[in-house]
Write a protein that holds these residues in place. Structure first.
Motif, PDB file in Angstrom:
ATOM      1  N   ARG A 106       0.829  -1.213   0.000  1.00  0.00           N
ATOM      2  CA  ARG A 106       0.000   0.000   0.000  1.00  0.00           C
ATOM      3  C   ARG A 106       0.865   1.267   0.000  1.00  0.00           C
ATOM      4  NH1 ARG A 106      -5.422   1.069   1.507  1.00  0.00           N
ATOM      5  NH2 ARG A 106      -5.624   3.192   2.270  1.00  0.00           N
ATOM      6  N   TYR A 107       1.989   1.219   0.749  1.00  0.00           N
ATOM      7  CA  TYR A 107       2.845   2.413   0.828  1.00  0.00           C
ATOM      8  C   TYR A 107       4.124   2.235  -0.001  1.00  0.00           C
ATOM      9  CZ  TYR A 107      -0.443   3.204   4.602  1.00  0.00           C
ATOM     10  OH  TYR A 107      -1.601   3.347   5.317  1.00  0.00           O
ATOM     11  N   ASP A 108       4.123   1.223  -0.847  1.00  0.00           N
ATOM     12  CA  ASP A 108       5.240   0.986  -1.760  1.00  0.00           C
ATOM     13  C   ASP A 108       6.578   0.969  -1.011  1.00  0.00           C
ATOM     14  OD1 ASP A 108       6.682   0.654  -4.059  1.00  0.00           O
ATOM     15  OD2 ASP A 108       6.654   2.773  -4.627  1.00  0.00           O
ATOM     16  N   LEU A 109       6.656   0.143   0.017  1.00  0.00           N
ATOM     17  CA  LEU A 109       7.821   0.183   0.899  1.00  0.00           C
ATOM     18  C   LEU A 109       8.989  -0.671   0.407  1.00  0.00           C
ATOM     19  CD1 LEU A 109       5.955   0.058   4.342  1.00  0.00           C
ATOM     20  CD2 LEU A 109       6.838   2.051   3.133  1.00  0.00           C
ATOM     21  N   ARG A 110       8.693  -1.763  -0.310  1.00  0.00           N
ATOM     22  CA  ARG A 110       9.765  -2.732  -0.594  1.00  0.00           C
ATOM     23  C   ARG A 110      10.915  -2.130  -1.401  1.00  0.00           C
ATOM     24  NH1 ARG A 110       5.299  -6.260  -0.817  1.00  0.00           N
ATOM     25  NH2 ARG A 110       5.417  -7.991   0.650  1.00  0.00           N
ATOM     26  N   ARG A 111      10.643  -1.103  -2.202  1.00  0.00           N
ATOM     27  CA  ARG A 111      11.705  -0.588  -3.080  1.00  0.00           C
ATOM     28  C   ARG A 111      12.882   0.012  -2.307  1.00  0.00           C
ATOM     29  NH1 ARG A 111      10.700   5.190  -3.518  1.00  0.00           N
ATOM     30  NH2 ARG A 111       8.508   5.538  -3.041  1.00  0.00           N
ATOM     31  N   ASP A 112      12.709   0.348  -1.032  1.00  0.00           N
ATOM     32  CA  ASP A 112      13.833   0.869  -0.244  1.00  0.00           C
ATOM     33  C   ASP A 112      14.321  -0.129   0.802  1.00  0.00           C
ATOM     34  OD1 ASP A 112      14.406   3.349  -1.387  1.00  0.00           O
ATOM     35  OD2 ASP A 112      12.656   4.273  -0.426  1.00  0.00           O
ATOM     36  N   ILE A 113      13.971  -1.394   0.626  1.00  0.00           N
ATOM     37  CA  ILE A 113      14.425  -2.405   1.599  1.00  0.00           C
ATOM     38  C   ILE A 113      15.419  -3.338   0.931  1.00  0.00           C
ATOM     39  CG2 ILE A 113      13.734  -4.187   3.244  1.00  0.00           C
ATOM     40  CD1 ILE A 113      10.899  -2.988   3.230  1.00  0.00           C
ATOM     41  N   ARG A 114      16.568  -3.496   1.569  1.00  0.00           N
ATOM     42  CA  ARG A 114      17.563  -4.461   1.070  1.00  0.00           C
ATOM     43  C   ARG A 114      17.357  -5.768   1.833  1.00  0.00           C
ATOM     44  NH1 ARG A 114      23.143  -1.185   1.370  1.00  0.00           N
ATOM     45  NH2 ARG A 114      23.997  -3.289   1.533  1.00  0.00           N
ATOM     46  N   PHE A 115      16.661  -6.706   1.197  1.00  0.00           N
ATOM     47  CA  PHE A 115      16.372  -7.987   1.841  1.00  0.00           C
ATOM     48  C   PHE A 115      17.595  -8.903   1.782  1.00  0.00           C
ATOM     49  CE2 PHE A 115      12.030  -6.639   0.533  1.00  0.00           C
ATOM     50  CZ  PHE A 115      11.470  -6.619   1.794  1.00  0.00           C
ATOM     51  N   GLY A 116      17.556  -9.915   2.600  1.00  0.00           N
ATOM     52  CA  GLY A 116      18.624 -10.922   2.588  1.00  0.00           C
ATOM     53  C   GLY A 116      19.977 -10.324   2.961  1.00  0.00           C
ATOM     54  N   THR A 117      19.955  -9.234   3.692  1.00  0.00           N
ATOM     55  CA  THR A 117      21.212  -8.544   4.050  1.00  0.00           C
ATOM     56  C   THR A 117      21.226  -8.306   5.552  1.00  0.00           C
ATOM     57  OG1 THR A 117      21.109  -7.407   1.936  1.00  0.00           O
ATOM     58  CG2 THR A 117      22.602  -6.491   3.572  1.00  0.00           C
ATOM     59  N   LYS A 118      22.373  -8.624   6.151  1.00  0.00           N
ATOM     60  CA  LYS A 118      22.512  -8.465   7.598  1.00  0.00           C
ATOM     61  C   LYS A 118      23.435  -7.287   7.891  1.00  0.00           C
ATOM     62  CE  LYS A 118      23.026 -11.720  11.276  1.00  0.00           C
ATOM     63  NZ  LYS A 118      23.251 -13.033  11.745  1.00  0.00           N
ATOM     64  N   VAL A 119      23.102  -6.491   8.861  1.00  0.00           N
ATOM     65  CA  VAL A 119      24.066  -5.486   9.337  1.00  0.00           C
ATOM     66  C   VAL A 119      24.955  -6.195  10.340  1.00  0.00           C
ATOM     67  CG1 VAL A 119      24.349  -3.368  10.670  1.00  0.00           C
ATOM     68  CG2 VAL A 119      22.581  -3.514   8.914  1.00  0.00           C
ATOM     69  N   THR A 120      26.248  -6.158  10.100  1.00  0.00           N
ATOM     70  CA  THR A 120      27.154  -6.932  10.953  1.00  0.00           C
ATOM     71  C   THR A 120      27.928  -6.061  11.946  1.00  0.00           C
ATOM     72  OG1 THR A 120      28.740  -6.820   9.157  1.00  0.00           O
ATOM     73  CG2 THR A 120      27.442  -8.835   9.313  1.00  0.00           C
TER      74      THR A 120
END
Ligand code: FAD
Length: 545
Positions: A106-120
């Protein structure tokens, strides 16, 4: 203001943004939406393959919420509220995950999410006044503000038993349940752990298993959910005046719109107390039974014992075999001091002929072998082991980013060596521009977290916008304010019974973890008014530069 898109400098492949958010659960999704609307460039980094957080990972049979779903929802957009209808009083994990996916679309959020990535790791660069995040996929992030929406219950606790690797059968963790179907029918299954996830999954596992063996260290209080449609009276209240209903939740003690109960246990007769209890038991409402029976149930051991005894009587009445009933009955903590569970047929499951309860207080597990589990008295051959052993709660996911280095090279794990220190549960002195959502020191897990998350996110985003407006580039809590918050936390927890239980609230479930009540026990409404007062008094307790 329309959001600017994230900028990437190609020279060293470092992504430059105003704000980096870690986690795409309830908190991270709302953060991204609000930050974009406030005109910040944002990236969200998420280890999972999609949005959902808790509801992405916890796919075990029976997984559902235990706060009624009409309350466990976002409230920031009335149109979103009208666009989504929950099918049940307590929605299942797949439905909550669908809801969070619906919000992301609804808020078109996925385009700014880096999936499958961990902050280490995360490092504060004092001269640039920016955080630098190291990630598992190689592309670092440089950001002015670093917000950890990493979840209170997102770091599963590793098993404490030797030999798990030797086991030749299937092994599952409730907090990391596979996406594909797990075939249970006809199998000999062992479940280790009887916290919320164990209690939700055990009845469903027992229905399918050839035999289910439950390994219990500590019994928990569980209350019947009586799931079904959302209760008509609550729904009518919500629909009658949605804004007022939501506002009452925001100022309540637990984030659900119930009034403060005024009658004290000793003002009520035995019959009156029993009547209140029976009504609450039949209603299947965790927050009602936790807060609405009598005023002293959560603050006085005697008032609490009256309620705990009524629940113990229920357990004895449901479980036919007296020795088993006794093993399932908690005696070591006040009711509510440890998170009670909401169940569907939990205690009755132990009347089934294909269920065995192993009381680990009497026969501890000595090892896991190729074929099953051995206690100091017996061996159980099984095809599958399900670990429902809980989480390194509240601090686990934060400390898993290692190191987090603040001013003067100070590492968060050193600063927190003898327990988490925060100001308002939101910030840590010496770690400028770092924010924690539902961090230790906030009401978080003692509340309806949807309400607490929205309050945190709104407070943080409003502060960032105000800093930008005033031309400040850093915000840091003072040590004095942080020490004051620790004192206030300690004072509040002296007024409740949480300090009397060894639980994941206090770090007691993780060997070697520092002990102390981690969530703020003063309540959601009082906490909100403190956060507002901090702002009204010129950011009391913070140094801005
Ligand atoms: P999460 O949903 O935990 O999301 C955090 C995300 O951060 C995760 O997806 C994780 O992968 C990611 N992450 C963490 N560290 C890193 C890293 N270093 N790098 C990249 N990504 C990272 N609360 C209630 O109020 N009511 C309920 O009924 C309720 N039921 C629950 C049932 C279960 C089985 C569980 C486990 C929890 C339940 N909770 C409930 C608590 C629940 O966690 C919160 O309500 C809420 O979902 C938390 O949202 P969040 O965004 O803060 O964290």
């Amino acid at each position: 203001i329309a959001a600017r898109s994230s900028e990437t400098t190609n020279s060293d492949a470092t992504q430059q943004v105003d704000v980096a958010v870690v986690g795409a659960g309830f908190a991270g999704l709302y953060l991204l939406h609000r930050l974009r609307k406030a005109g910040f460039t944002v990236v969200v980094i998420e280890e999972a393959g999609d949005v959902g957080g808790t509801w992405y990972w916890n796919r075990y049979p029976g997984a559902r919420c235990d706060i009624q779903t009409i309350d466990y929802s976002y409230t920031f957009d009335p149109e979103l509220e009208s666009a989504w209808q929950w099918s049940e009083k307590y929605a299942t994990q797949p439905e909550i995950l669908r809801y969070l996916g619906f919000v992301a679309d609804r808020y078109d959020l996925r385009r700014d999410i880096r999936f499958g990535t961990k902050v280490t790791a995360a490092n504060w660069d004092e001269s640039a006044e920016r955080w630098r995040l190291t990630t598992s996929d190689g592309a670092d992030v440089s950001c002015r503000y670093y917000i950890m929406a990493t979840g209170c219950l997102s770091a599963p606790k590793p098993p404490e038993i030797d030999g798990v690797k030797d086991f030749k059968g299937e092994v599952y963790f409730t907090g990391r349940w596979p996406h594909e179907e797990v075939k249970l029918a006809g199998k000999r299954i062992a479940v280790i752990g009887t916290g919320s996830s164990g209690i939700q999954s055990i009845p469903l596992l027992a229905e399918q298993a050839a035999h289910l063996t439950v390994f219990q260290r500590t019994p928990n209080f569980a209350l019947p959910a009586h799931n079904g449609p959302a209760p008509a009276d609550r729904t009518a209240m919500l629909q009658g005046d949605r804004a007022a209903y939501r506002e009452q939740a925001r100022w309540s003690l637990a984030g659900v719109p119930y009034p403060q109960q005024m009658a004290v246990s000793w003002q009520l007769s035995d019959a009156e107390r029993r009547e209140r209890f029976e009504q609450a038991w039949a209603a299947g409402d965790l927050v009602h039974i936790l807060t609405q029976l009598w005023a002293d149930q959560g603050v006085d051991v005697d008032g609490n014992a009256l309620l705990a005894d009524l629940i113990r009587e229920k357990i004895r009445n449901i479980v036919k075999e007296p020795e088993m009933a006794e093993a399932l009955t908690p005696h070591d903590h006040p009711f509510g001091a440890k998170r009670p569970c909401l169940d569907t047929n939990y205690y009755a499951t132990y009347n089934r002929p294909n269920v065995t309860l192993v009381n680990l207080r009497q026969e501890p597990i000595t090892s896991i072998t190729a074929s099953g589990i051995t206690t100091d008295k017996r061996t159980f051959d099984v095809d599958m082991i399900v670990f429902a052993t809980g989480f390194d709660a509240m601090t686990g996911a934060i400390k898993a980013v290692h190191p987090i280095t603040g001013r003067n090279g100070k590492s968060l794990s050193d600063v927190w060596a003898s327990g988490p220190q925060t100001y308002l549960g939101l910030t840590v002195s010496g770690f400028p521009n770092l924010f924690l959502i539902t961090g230790p020191g906030s009401p978080s897990v003692l509340s309806n977290m949807a309400v607490s998350i929205e309050q945190h996110v709104d407070w943080v985003v409003d502060r960032l916008a105000a800093l930008r407006e005033a031309g400040f580039t850093t915000i840091d809590a003072t040590e004095t304010a942080q020490a004051g918050w620790a004192q206030h936390m300690a004072d509040c927890s002296m007024l409740t019974l949480h300090r009397l239980a060894n639980t994941w609230y206090t770090g007691a479930n993780v060997p070697g973890k520092a002990r102390g009540v981690m969530p703020y026990t003063g309540g959601v409404g009082p906490y909100r008014s403190i956060c507002n007062e901090v702002v009204a008094r010129g950011m009391l307790g913070f140094k801005l530069s």
